[in-house]
Design a protein around this motif. Structure first.
Motif, mmCIF file in Angstrom:
data_model
loop_
_atom_site.group_PDB
_atom_site.id
_atom_site.type_symbol
_atom_site.label_atom_id
_atom_site.label_comp_id
_atom_site.label_asym_id
_atom_site.label_seq_id
_atom_site.Cartn_x
_atom_site.Cartn_y
_atom_site.Cartn_z
ATOM 1 N N LEU A 24 -3.165 -10.350 6.553
ATOM 2 C CA LEU A 24 -3.577 -8.951 6.573
ATOM 3 C C LEU A 24 -3.211 -8.310 7.627
ATOM 4 N N PRO A 25 -2.916 -6.851 7.653
ATOM 5 C CA PRO A 25 -2.657 -5.833 8.510
ATOM 6 C C PRO A 25 -3.831 -5.702 9.438
ATOM 7 N N ASP A 26 -3.542 -5.661 10.632
ATOM 8 C CA ASP A 26 -4.674 -5.509 11.648
ATOM 9 C C ASP A 26 -4.979 -3.843 11.687
ATOM 10 N N LEU A 27 -6.079 -3.524 10.939
ATOM 11 C CA LEU A 27 -6.569 -2.342 10.634
ATOM 12 C C LEU A 27 -7.295 -1.621 11.797
ATOM 13 N N THR A 28 -7.637 -2.578 12.662
ATOM 14 C CA THR A 28 -8.235 -2.006 13.887
ATOM 15 C C THR A 28 -6.977 -1.177 14.800
ATOM 16 N N ASN A 29 -5.823 -1.655 14.574
ATOM 17 C CA ASN A 29 -4.712 -0.757 15.084
ATOM 18 C C ASN A 29 -4.522 0.346 14.425
ATOM 19 N N GLU A 30 -4.494 1.632 15.088
ATOM 20 C CA GLU A 30 -4.455 3.088 14.586
ATOM 21 C C GLU A 30 -3.105 3.070 13.829
ATOM 22 N N ARG A 31 -1.951 2.737 14.338
ATOM 23 C CA ARG A 31 -0.649 2.611 13.658
ATOM 24 C C ARG A 31 -0.603 2.013 12.387
ATOM 25 N N ALA A 32 -1.490 0.608 12.218
ATOM 26 C CA ALA A 32 -1.499 -0.293 11.085
ATOM 27 C C ALA A 32 -2.283 0.586 10.216
ATOM 28 N N TYR A 33 -3.575 1.153 10.750
ATOM 29 C CA TYR A 33 -4.414 1.756 9.512
ATOM 30 C C TYR A 33 -3.680 3.140 8.846
ATOM 31 N N GLN A 34 -2.852 3.869 9.951
ATOM 32 C CA GLN A 34 -2.121 4.894 9.095
ATOM 33 C C GLN A 34 -1.312 4.694 8.297
ATOM 34 N N ARG A 35 -0.220 3.526 8.544
ATOM 35 C CA ARG A 35 0.537 2.833 7.498
ATOM 36 C C ARG A 35 0.007 2.745 6.067
ATOM 37 N N ALA A 36 -1.205 1.877 6.261
ATOM 38 C CA ALA A 36 -2.077 1.536 5.091
ATOM 39 C C ALA A 36 -2.350 2.876 4.275
ATOM 40 N N VAL A 37 -2.865 3.901 4.919
ATOM 41 C CA VAL A 37 -3.279 5.050 4.312
ATOM 42 C C VAL A 37 -2.138 5.769 3.711
ATOM 43 N N ILE A 38 -0.925 5.780 4.055
ATOM 44 C CA ILE A 38 0.167 6.290 3.537
ATOM 45 C C ILE A 38 0.610 5.318 2.347
ATOM 46 N N ALA A 39 0.712 4.144 2.454
ATOM 47 C CA ALA A 39 0.945 3.256 1.364
ATOM 48 C C ALA A 39 0.024 3.327 0.259
ATOM 49 N N SER A 40 -1.258 3.793 0.372
ATOM 50 C CA SER A 40 -2.303 3.936 -0.641
ATOM 51 C C SER A 40 -1.979 5.149 -1.567
ATOM 52 N N GLN A 41 -1.152 6.014 -1.032
ATOM 53 C CA GLN A 41 -0.836 7.329 -1.754
ATOM 54 C C GLN A 41 0.283 7.310 -2.415
ATOM 55 N N LYS A 42 1.162 5.989 -2.302
ATOM 56 C CA LYS A 42 2.297 6.108 -3.080
ATOM 57 C C LYS A 42 1.941 5.148 -4.485
ATOM 58 N N PRO A 43 2.712 5.593 -5.542
ATOM 59 C CA PRO A 43 2.838 4.780 -6.633
ATOM 60 C C PRO A 43 3.384 3.302 -6.585
ATOM 61 N N TYR A 44 2.796 2.463 -7.267
ATOM 62 C CA TYR A 44 3.500 1.171 -7.369
ATOM 63 C C TYR A 44 4.793 1.087 -8.019
ATOM 64 N N ARG A 45 5.822 0.443 -7.368
ATOM 65 C CA ARG A 45 6.935 -0.075 -8.093
ATOM 66 C C ARG A 45 7.164 -1.580 -8.289
ATOM 67 N N LEU A 46 7.666 -1.994 -9.124
ATOM 68 C CA LEU A 46 7.872 -3.460 -9.523
ATOM 69 C C LEU A 46 9.053 -3.685 -8.927
ATOM 70 N N ALA A 47 9.103 -4.758 -7.816
ATOM 71 C CA ALA A 47 10.219 -4.943 -7.049
ATOM 72 C C ALA A 47 11.232 -5.785 -8.128
ATOM 73 N N PHE A 48 12.402 -5.747 -7.540
ATOM 74 C CA PHE A 48 13.447 -6.124 -8.406
ATOM 75 C C PHE A 48 13.349 -7.652 -8.071
ATOM 76 N N LEU A 49 12.899 -8.383 -7.190
ATOM 77 C CA LEU A 49 12.855 -9.824 -6.757
ATOM 78 C C LEU A 49 11.763 -10.396 -7.679
ATOM 79 N N ASN A 50 10.572 -9.627 -7.795
ATOM 80 C CA ASN A 50 9.569 -10.333 -8.697
ATOM 81 C C ASN A 50 9.985 -10.142 -10.224
ATOM 82 N N ARG A 51 10.733 -9.186 -10.587
ATOM 83 C CA ARG A 51 11.314 -8.997 -12.021
ATOM 84 C C ARG A 51 12.232 -10.262 -12.277
ATOM 85 N N LEU A 52 13.126 -10.483 -11.263
ATOM 86 C CA LEU A 52 13.962 -11.456 -11.423
ATOM 87 C C LEU A 52 13.352 -12.989 -11.365
#
Length: 302
Positions: A24-52
């Motif tokens: 799990l990301p260390d959300l007590t770290n501000e940079r990790a928290y902000q990365r998680a916030v940005i990630a939650s705003q993006k639509p999900y895309r199925l990775a080619f590796l998981n498809r393959l």
């Protein structure tokens, strides 16, 4: 509650590997928290590796609902799987690995909705979205809910219990059974026994879980049964099977849930794996393989 066998050497060694991976990301770290916030705003895309590797595909033309199918399909049941990740994280490659194994061993297709993630999206929206995805699946497949095995791990297990409550309250047909892996029953994390387990847990810290809970709860209280199903009533519900390990910081609430079920006469059965950690069925260790066999048997027997 049924305890399981002695712990394997591989299972013990994996604990130390997981401690070093920081799952799990260390959300007590501000940079990790902000990365998680940005990630939650993006639509999900199925990775080619998981498809393959796992044959994952978009279901019914949707990018936010995925399907994993076995080579030989038994159409009598469908598995509707809600993945974990603290309500913040998207499914990992280990989720895909687990679902491919379950699909092949049960010969059932698996539908995995990619529900909206916190903190951009919060509980009421996520729960409503999940219910609509479930009902849309029933309509698309032209089946009744009692042909569905509802499954989930961690936060996804909690979301499965939220969905079950919604279906009951709206007097809709209920799934055939539930199978829950390492469930997050109470996002208030107030069980004092969690502190005793924390030193043994290689994956979770309660402080990080509390941040995830605060980002997910929205306008609901942390002890609202819809987001903390430990406080809900599951009388007259389908069978609920819980798989938990004693080195999971969420384990004490699994024990408490079984005690509540015993007192209330609910159809709940908990299997405890000694010294196993969070979501261990996803990990290639003997105990993980045993748990997959157990889940396969539960699905085929009912």
């Amino acid at each position: 509650m049924a305890p399981k066998r002695q712990v394997s050497t591989t299972g013990r060694l994996m604990k130390y590997i997981l401690q070093g991976l920081h799952v799990l990301p260390d959300l007590t770290n501000e940079r990790a928290y902000q990365r998680a916030v940005i990630a939650s705003q993006k639509p999900y895309r199925l990775a080619f590796l998981n498809r393959l590797l796992f044959g994952a595909t978009e279901y019914n033309g949707r990018n936010d609902v995925l399907e994993i199918s076995p080579k030989y399909v038994d159409d009598r049941q469908l598995i509707f799987y809600l993945h974990g990740g603290g309500y913040w994280d998207q499914p990992s490659i280990m989720h895909y690995r687990l679902l491919k194994k379950l699909a092949d061993q049960t010969q059932h297709r698996i539908i995995m909705p990619i529900y909206p993630k916190a903190p951009q999206h919060q509980a009421q929206e996520t729960i409503q979205w999940t219910k609509e995805a479930f009902l849309e699946t029933l309509e698309k497949e032209q089946i009744d809910a009692n042909q569905i095995v509802l499954m989930g791990d961690s936060a996804g297990a909690g979301l499965a219990l939220s969905l079950l409550q919604q279906l009951r309250d709206e007097k809709l047909s209920l799934p055939k059974q539930l199978i829950l892996i390492s469930p997050w029953f109470d996002i208030s994390d107030t069980n004092h026994e969690m502190k005793a387990v924390q030193p043994f847990d290689p994956m979770f810290e309660v402080a990080v879980l509390d941040i995830m809970a605060a980002g997910y709860q929205g306008k609901l209280d942390l002890d609202d049964p819809l987001i903390s199903p430990l406080y809900a009533d599951f009388a007259n519900m389908p069978a609920i099977n819980v798989i938990t390990g004693t080195y999971d910081v969420l384990h004490p609430d699994a024990v408490k849930f079984q005690e509540l079920a015993d007192d209330g006469g609910w159809d709940v059965h908990t299997t405890i794996y000694p010294e196993m950690y969070h979501d261990f069925p996803e990990i290639p260790i003997p105990e993980g393989k045993a748990a997959i066999r157990q889940m396969t048997q539960l699905i085929k027997e009912r």
